[in-house]
Design a protein around this motif. Structure first.
Motif, PDB file in Angstrom:
ATOM      1  N   THR A 182      69.713  51.182  29.138  1.00  0.00           N
ATOM      2  CA  THR A 182      70.728  51.787  28.492  1.00  0.00           C
ATOM      3  C   THR A 182      70.291  52.613  27.394  1.00  0.00           C
TER       4      THR A 182
ATOM      5  N   ILE B  23      74.228  54.974  23.723  1.00  0.00           N
ATOM      6  CA  ILE B  23      75.515  54.418  24.669  1.00  0.00           C
ATOM      7  C   ILE B  23      75.381  52.948  24.502  1.00  0.00           C
TER       8      ILE B  23
ATOM      9  N   ASN C  62      75.670  46.213  31.388  1.00  0.00           N
ATOM     10  CA  ASN C  62      75.350  47.370  32.315  1.00  0.00           C
ATOM     11  C   ASN C  62      75.000  47.194  33.687  1.00  0.00           C
TER      12      ASN C  62
ATOM     13  N   LEU D 280      75.655  59.356  30.250  1.00  0.00           N
ATOM     14  CA  LEU D 280      74.295  58.613  30.144  1.00  0.00           C
ATOM     15  C   LEU D 280      73.114  59.697  30.388  1.00  0.00           C
TER      16      LEU D 280
END
Ligand code: SAH
Length: 205
Positions: free
Chosen positions: A28, A32, A122, A177
């Motif tokens: 990630t 974020i 995630n 992202l």
């Protein structure tokens, strides 16, 4: 710790050595990760809480939760190589989450994980392995009253239906992202993927 400070701390971590496309292993991005964690933190779901990071990979969410003052952090990850990187990252940051190696598809794993206050995750988006995220959502609802997860934009209707009767959607934050090229089949150097940080709360809580 402020949001920008957290992001800066998390941007120095090592990523996957040999990312597996099948497991959808990508780190990630720090902006974020910091946003998800900070949001949870301001809602009182991190400080002094028992946090579980499902599919903890190289540890960015677990380590960030520890930096924000979680009382304990457990990371669950199937890949031993990723756990080794996560442990190095944690040591570098001076925190010590407990990383458990296990497959979230394995129902017996729940007993080993035990109850927590908050899940952060995630999960795989299911691009390579359809429905890979279902085991994550089931585990999240099973072990904690509230979960913060990153999902592909447009996942909300599916997710709401999937958790119906067990949990409710409490909030959705739009984000993008920015992924660096990870796999050979990625055609561009950088890819921007619209995502949603979704908060789910178990109905009985
Ligand atoms: N949480 C990390 C990694 C996200 S990538 C981060 O935010 O950077 C998703 C992670 O889930 C990968 O590390 C992958 O190995 C792990 N994973 C995928 N399927 C899994 C499963 N069934 N059980 C446990 N971990 C799994």
């Amino acid at each position: 710790m402020r949001l920008k400070h957290l992001e800066r701390e998390l941007s120095g971590l090592e990523g996957f050595e040999k990312p597996s496309p099948h497991r959808e292993q990508y780190t990630t991005p720090p902006d974020i990760a910091a946003r998800l964690l900070y949001h949870a933190y301001t809602r009182g779901d991190i400080g002094g809480k028992r946090i579980c990071d499902l599919g903890s990979g190289t540890g960015i969410l677990a380590i960030g939760a520890a930096l924000l003052g979680a009382s304990s952090v457990t990371g669950v990850e199937v890949d031993a190589g990723a756990i080794a990187v996560a442990s190095r990252n944690a040591a570098k940051m001076g925190v010590s989450p407990c990383f458990i190696q296990g497959d979230l598809e394995d129902p017996d794993l729940f007993l080993r994980i035990g109850p927590h206050d908050t899940v952060v995750m995630n999960p795989p988006f299911g691009a390579q392995n359809p429905h890979a995220d279902r085991a994550f959502v089931n585990a999240a609802i099973g072990i904690a009253p509230v979960a913060y997860g990153i999902f592909n934009e447009g996942s909300l209707p599916f997710l709401a239906g999937f958790i119906e009767g067990r949990a409710e959607i409490e909030g959705v934050i739009q984000a993008v992202l920015a992924l660096k090229r990870t796999f050979a089949f990625h055609r561009k150097e950088r890819k921007e993927i619209p995502v949603e940080i979704i908060i789910m709360r178990r109905i009985d809580s």
